[in-house]
Design a protein around this motif. Structure first.
Motif, mmCIF file in Angstrom:
data_model
loop_
_atom_site.group_PDB
_atom_site.id
_atom_site.type_symbol
_atom_site.label_atom_id
_atom_site.label_comp_id
_atom_site.label_asym_id
_atom_site.label_seq_id
_atom_site.Cartn_x
_atom_site.Cartn_y
_atom_site.Cartn_z
ATOM 1 N N VAL A 10 80.057 99.117 -32.552
ATOM 2 C CA VAL A 10 78.755 98.698 -33.064
ATOM 3 C C VAL A 10 77.847 98.350 -31.896
ATOM 4 O O VAL A 10 78.215 97.584 -31.007
ATOM 5 N N LEU A 11 76.624 98.932 -31.908
ATOM 6 C CA LEU A 11 75.645 98.632 -30.864
ATOM 7 C C LEU A 11 74.713 97.500 -31.269
ATOM 8 O O LEU A 11 74.181 96.793 -30.419
ATOM 9 N N GLY A 12 74.476 97.336 -32.557
ATOM 10 C CA GLY A 12 73.567 96.293 -33.018
ATOM 11 C C GLY A 12 73.499 96.275 -34.524
ATOM 12 O O GLY A 12 73.880 97.245 -35.189
ATOM 13 N N THR A 13 73.056 95.160 -35.070
ATOM 14 C CA THR A 13 72.931 95.028 -36.518
ATOM 15 C C THR A 13 71.593 94.410 -36.873
ATOM 16 O O THR A 13 70.966 93.715 -36.067
ATOM 17 N N GLY A 14 71.139 94.701 -38.088
ATOM 18 C CA GLY A 14 69.939 94.091 -38.634
ATOM 19 C C GLY A 14 70.235 93.553 -40.011
ATOM 20 O O GLY A 14 71.392 93.537 -40.456
ATOM 21 N N ALA A 15 69.186 93.106 -40.710
ATOM 22 C CA ALA A 15 69.380 92.534 -42.040
ATOM 23 C C ALA A 15 70.001 93.550 -42.998
ATOM 24 O O ALA A 15 70.859 93.204 -43.810
ATOM 25 N N PHE A 16 69.585 94.823 -42.896
ATOM 26 C CA PHE A 16 70.085 95.845 -43.823
ATOM 27 C C PHE A 16 70.563 97.095 -43.080
ATOM 28 O O PHE A 16 70.677 98.161 -43.679
ATOM 29 N N SER A 17 70.808 96.983 -41.789
ATOM 30 C CA SER A 17 71.177 98.174 -41.034
ATOM 31 C C SER A 17 72.112 97.820 -39.890
ATOM 32 O O SER A 17 72.268 96.654 -39.532
ATOM 33 N N ARG A 18 72.731 98.837 -39.357
ATOM 34 C CA ARG A 18 73.522 98.703 -38.143
ATOM 35 C C ARG A 18 73.479 100.015 -37.393
ATOM 36 O O ARG A 18 73.242 101.080 -37.965
ATOM 37 N N VAL A 19 73.688 99.927 -36.088
ATOM 38 C CA VAL A 19 73.696 101.110 -35.241
ATOM 39 C C VAL A 19 75.031 101.164 -34.521
ATOM 40 O O VAL A 19 75.458 100.173 -33.913
ATOM 41 N N CYS A 20 75.700 102.309 -34.600
ATOM 42 C CA CYS A 20 77.003 102.506 -33.970
ATOM 43 C C CYS A 20 76.948 103.698 -33.025
ATOM 44 O O CYS A 20 76.117 104.596 -33.177
ATOM 45 N N VAL A 21 77.853 103.708 -32.061
ATOM 46 C CA VAL A 21 78.083 104.909 -31.276
ATOM 47 C C VAL A 21 78.754 105.931 -32.187
ATOM 48 O O VAL A 21 79.606 105.581 -33.011
ATOM 49 N N ALA A 22 78.365 107.190 -32.064
ATOM 50 C CA ALA A 22 78.963 108.241 -32.896
ATOM 51 C C ALA A 22 79.182 109.491 -32.051
ATOM 52 O O ALA A 22 78.352 109.833 -31.202
ATOM 53 N N ARG A 23 80.307 110.163 -32.312
ATOM 54 C CA ARG A 23 80.619 111.391 -31.582
ATOM 55 C C ARG A 23 80.606 112.571 -32.543
ATOM 56 O O ARG A 23 81.216 112.526 -33.613
ATOM 57 N N ASP A 24 79.891 113.606 -32.140
ATOM 58 C CA ASP A 24 79.836 114.843 -32.911
ATOM 59 C C ASP A 24 81.100 115.643 -32.596
ATOM 60 O O ASP A 24 81.329 116.043 -31.451
ATOM 61 N N GLU A 25 81.933 115.865 -33.612
ATOM 62 C CA GLU A 25 83.216 116.530 -33.385
ATOM 63 C C GLU A 25 83.063 118.013 -33.066
ATOM 64 O O GLU A 25 83.981 118.634 -32.520
ATOM 65 N N ALA A 26 81.904 118.608 -33.378
ATOM 66 C CA ALA A 26 81.719 120.038 -33.110
ATOM 67 C C ALA A 26 81.536 120.300 -31.619
ATOM 68 O O ALA A 26 82.150 121.207 -31.058
ATOM 69 N N GLY A 80 81.232 117.486 -29.244
ATOM 70 C CA GLY A 80 81.661 116.353 -28.442
ATOM 71 C C GLY A 80 80.536 115.524 -27.861
ATOM 72 O O GLY A 80 80.760 114.710 -26.960
ATOM 73 N N ARG A 81 79.319 115.695 -28.379
ATOM 74 C CA ARG A 81 78.177 114.949 -27.848
ATOM 75 C C ARG A 81 78.121 113.551 -28.461
ATOM 76 O O ARG A 81 78.470 113.365 -29.632
ATOM 77 N N THR A 82 77.683 112.593 -27.670
ATOM 78 C CA THR A 82 77.573 111.213 -28.141
ATOM 79 C C THR A 82 76.161 110.947 -28.651
ATOM 80 O O THR A 82 75.175 111.282 -27.987
ATOM 81 N N PHE A 83 76.078 110.329 -29.828
ATOM 82 C CA PHE A 83 74.808 109.953 -30.439
ATOM 83 C C PHE A 83 74.844 108.472 -30.807
ATOM 84 O O PHE A 83 75.873 107.804 -30.687
ATOM 85 N N ALA A 84 73.715 107.986 -31.291
ATOM 86 C CA ALA A 84 73.665 106.694 -31.976
ATOM 87 C C ALA A 84 73.478 106.985 -33.459
ATOM 88 O O ALA A 84 72.627 107.799 -33.835
ATOM 89 N N LEU A 85 74.269 106.354 -34.303
ATOM 90 C CA LEU A 85 74.188 106.562 -35.748
ATOM 91 C C LEU A 85 73.645 105.291 -36.396
ATOM 92 O O LEU A 85 74.286 104.244 -36.375
#
Length: 726
Positions: A379-395, A397-402
């Motif tokens: 988890v990178l951060g959270t809000g009242a109704f949201s959160r942001v996580c690190v995510a990896r695209d399995e196709a 292998g690129r790293t994103f924020a979800l």
């Protein structure tokens, strides 16, 4: 996050701590007018007198004040009944009250007990902040006897304020349209002049301009009457030119104008103008005109070609929106405690999945479909109704924020979600975060965006700011080396702050060229990549042009928006006062952010206060002077103060040179803007490991793992209908 940093008892967490942004929420159902009687007309003067003490009310004209008071109504409160509960939000925090009769006690929860902190009696008001935005009630208010209050609803107030401002703007625009010398100006340019003009009042018998004096201002009569005289010298001997005679040549009334030649140059006045009655004029100085639009002579000579208002917007729309062809995005996340994997299947868009390298998967009937698999990480951060996580695209292998948002939490303001979806999908600037895909499941909305591994500017500030000792002169008297030393907080070094501010100038200039106003600039929304460059993110409050009647209506053509949104402490005066705003609020926000980066605190919280209304009053009060620590260089002070100009039309970034005026400021002397935009400038600071992980480590288990879903069937039905086209 608690105190950001402190030394020797100096607490600074409030100054630079993370703040929640706010916006006006959309009501499910408009509130019905209670059966109680409207305020009686004979009570209007008293109510106006009471409301006149308020920040938002005293700048309105008499007619607007009467219209607002005329929509207030009485509410009877029995002895012992609670009118306001501490902590209430939503509809329970959307009204202001004026005490008509009776008495109320104000209670605050302190150390587990309700303590009386104030009493409210006839003529007292409370709840002013509720007219601005949905802020939690700060105290409980209960009647100590049978009482009556007059009620003013937020929606009613802001609707009247908007209509009043738009009417006043249209009136002045009509005045400007009648001035022949301004006929070459576009509608947008005339609306800029509306904001730049100042109102001046002249008592009866005042000489407004005198024949022969150098002219430097142009006047439009808003109310009242004036007379025009010309002096002529008769022929006489001895070269004296003879005696002067005064001749009345004209009478001026509402919407008449005079002195327009002063906009072209330093031309002597051809006549004298005196007020007959109380005269209210809109005054536009030549210096102001040149600053906001450039020389009038140049505007008159330019080629009158058609204005292509869609040109920049079409560039932004090159990619358009996602297709409606469905595709599947599979989100994998680990279960709390067990280490097992949860698999969530979501509805996405085929074009986005294909661009990201999604694979073809055969359906049971043999029909292939596109599928993308992403795996959630920390988890990178959270809000009242949201959160942001690190995510990896399995196709690939690129790293994103979800980014994951709870539908039930954002269903009352869906326009912010759809705006963010449209805007971030089409951004193509090196200093703006881009969205690559959007999808949804039963309970959540998702954005797959650029991953920024260096945290945000607040992390940088917390890591680098420190307390220093400086000598402080007393009572304005310079004492030099004999002055006592005091401890003050120091933010980022000048060169580091300049790099970040310059990057934001480029990002905001790009957005404004594409008719987007950002509206929530603050350190928490400026993210750092692993190399040290920034990207502006969190476009939930951004507003783009709207599609009306088959035509794009860009903000730059003079349109304004009136929604209160932003973060208290960073909002611009025109936002606070519901006067309508456009790109001007972003340059104000840049001024606040620059001050925060250099000092570690906000400009309007000193002297220290916890009251948001005190901060708001300081923001709009032209007499309030921002205090600077002694280490802030005078050139940096000048730039901050020119960005924090309370008149939007005179604010740096809103003048004729637009963002170029900021780039040419002395604080950026010698700065290589081309190298920065090409990302060939070495960042002065590269993220340290703890910058990006500090807040992650501070997240509690409750923040890491969402509460069970408790939405009702009706809520789920509404969410499905609202976000069907997401």
């Amino acid at each position: 996050m608690g105190n950001a940093f402190s030394s020797d008892g100096l607490e600074t967490g409030q100054d630079v701590g993370r703040q929640q942004a706010v916006t006006e929420a959309r009501r499910k159902v408009p509130s019905a007018r209670p059966a109680s009687e409207l305020a009686k007309k004979e009570d209007w003067p008293f109510i106006r007198e009471c409301l006149g003490k308020m920040l938002l009310f005293n700048h309105l004209d008499d007619d607007m004040q009467n219209q607002i008071v005329g929509d207030m109504y009485e509410r009877r409160i029995g002895a012992g009944e609670i009118l306001i509960r501490e902590g209430d939000t939503g509809l329970a925090a959307s009204e202001l009250y004026v005490v008509s009769a009776g008495e109320f006690e104000v209670l605050q929860r302190r150390r587990g007990a309700n303590l009386r902190v104030n009493m409210k009696r006839r003529g007292d008001t409370f709840g002013e902040v509720s007219l601005m935005y949905n802020s939690p009630r700060g105290a409980t208010v209960a009647a100590t006897q049978d009482s009556v209050v007059w009620v003013l609803e937020r929606d009613v107030f802001r609707a009247h304020a908007r209509v009043g401002q738009e009417t006043a703007t249209q009136q002045v625009e009509l005045f400007l349209n009648s001035v022949p010398i301004l006929s070459a100006l576009t509608k947008e340019e005339k609306l800029v002049l509306v904001d730049a003009a100042e109102e001046a009042v002249f008592p009866p018998g005042t000489t407004v301009v005198r024949q022969g004096d150098a002219g430097d201002a142009f006047f439009i009569i808003k109310d009242g009457e004036a007379v025009v005289y010309q002096e002529e010298r008769g022929g006489g001997g001895d070269g004296a030119g003879g005696a002067a005679s005064r001749r009345r040549v004209n009478q001026l009334f509402r919407s008449d104008f005079f002195g327009e030649q002063a906009l072209l140059g330093n031309v002597p006045r051809a006549a004298t103008v005196e007020s007959v009655t109380r005269l209210v004029c809109l005054v536009l100085g030549r210096e102001t005109f040149t600053a906001v639009l450039g020389p009038l002579e140049a505007l008159l000579k330019r080629e009158k070609s058609p204005q292509v208002v869609n040109q920049r917007l079409l560039k932004l729309q090159a990619r358009g929106g996602p297709t409606r062809i469905p595709a599947e995005v599979v989100v994998r996340r680990k279960q709390h405690g067990s280490g097992e994997w949860d698999v969530v299947r979501t509805r996405g868009h085929a074009d986005e999945v294909e661009e990201l390298g999604g694979t073809s998967v055969a359906e049971s009937g043999g029909t292939p479909r596109r599928q993308l698999v992403v795996t959630e990480g920390m988890v990178l951060g959270t809000g009242a109704f949201s959160r942001v996580c690190v995510a990896r695209d399995e196709a690939k292998g690129r790293t994103f924020a979800l980014k994951r948002m709870r539908k039930s939490g954002v269903v009352q303001c869906p326009e912010h979600v759809f705006c963010e979806q449209t805007i971030t999908r089409n951004l193509t600037h090196p200093f703006c975060i881009r969205q690559y895909a959007s999808f949804q499941d039963k309970y959540h909305l998702y954005f797959l965006m650029d991953y920024m591994g260096g945290g945000d500017l607040m992390d940088v500030l917390v890591a680098d700011a420190h307390v220093i000792s400086v000598r402080k002169d007393a009572g304005g008297v310079r004492q030099g080396c004999f002055a006592p030393k005091v401890k003050v907080l120091k933010g980022l070094d000048n060169s580091v702050a300049r790099f970040y501010v310059a990057s934001l100038v480029l990002a905001l200039d790009y957005l404004h060229q594409h008719n987007i106003v950002y509206r929530d600039l603050k350190p928490e929304n400026v993210f750092i990549d692993t190399g040290g460059h920034i990207k502006l993110g969190d476009f939930g409050f951004a507003k783009a042009s709207s599609w009306l009647g088959g035509l794009w209506r860009p903000l730059e053509n003079g349109r304004k928006t009136y929604t209160f949104c932003g973060t208290p402490g960073y909002v611009a005066p025109e936002n606070v006062l519901a006067q309508g705003y456009n790109f001007s609020v972003d340059w104000w926000g840049l001024g606040v952010l620059m001050y925060v980066l250099l000092t570690g605190r906000q400009p309007f919280t000193s002297p220290k206060t916890d009251d948001p209304m005190v901060v708001m009053r300081r923001i709009v009060d032209e007499k309030f002077r921002i205090a600077f620590p002694p280490y802030v260089h005078p050139v940096a002070r000048d730039l901050i103060l020119r960005l924090l100009e309370r008149r939007p039309a005179r604010r740096l970034g809103m003048l004729a040179g637009r963002a170029g005026d900021i780039k040419r400021h002395a604080w950026f002397e010698g700065f290589d803007w081309d190298a920065l935009e090409a990302r060939k400038m070495d960042p002065p600071r590269r993220p340290k490991g703890q910058d990006a992980t500090k807040r992650i480590q501070e997240l509690t288990e409750g923040e890491r793992h969402e509460k069970p879903h408790q939405e009702s069937a009706e809520e789920m039905e509404e969410c499905e209908a609202v976000f069907a086209d997401f």
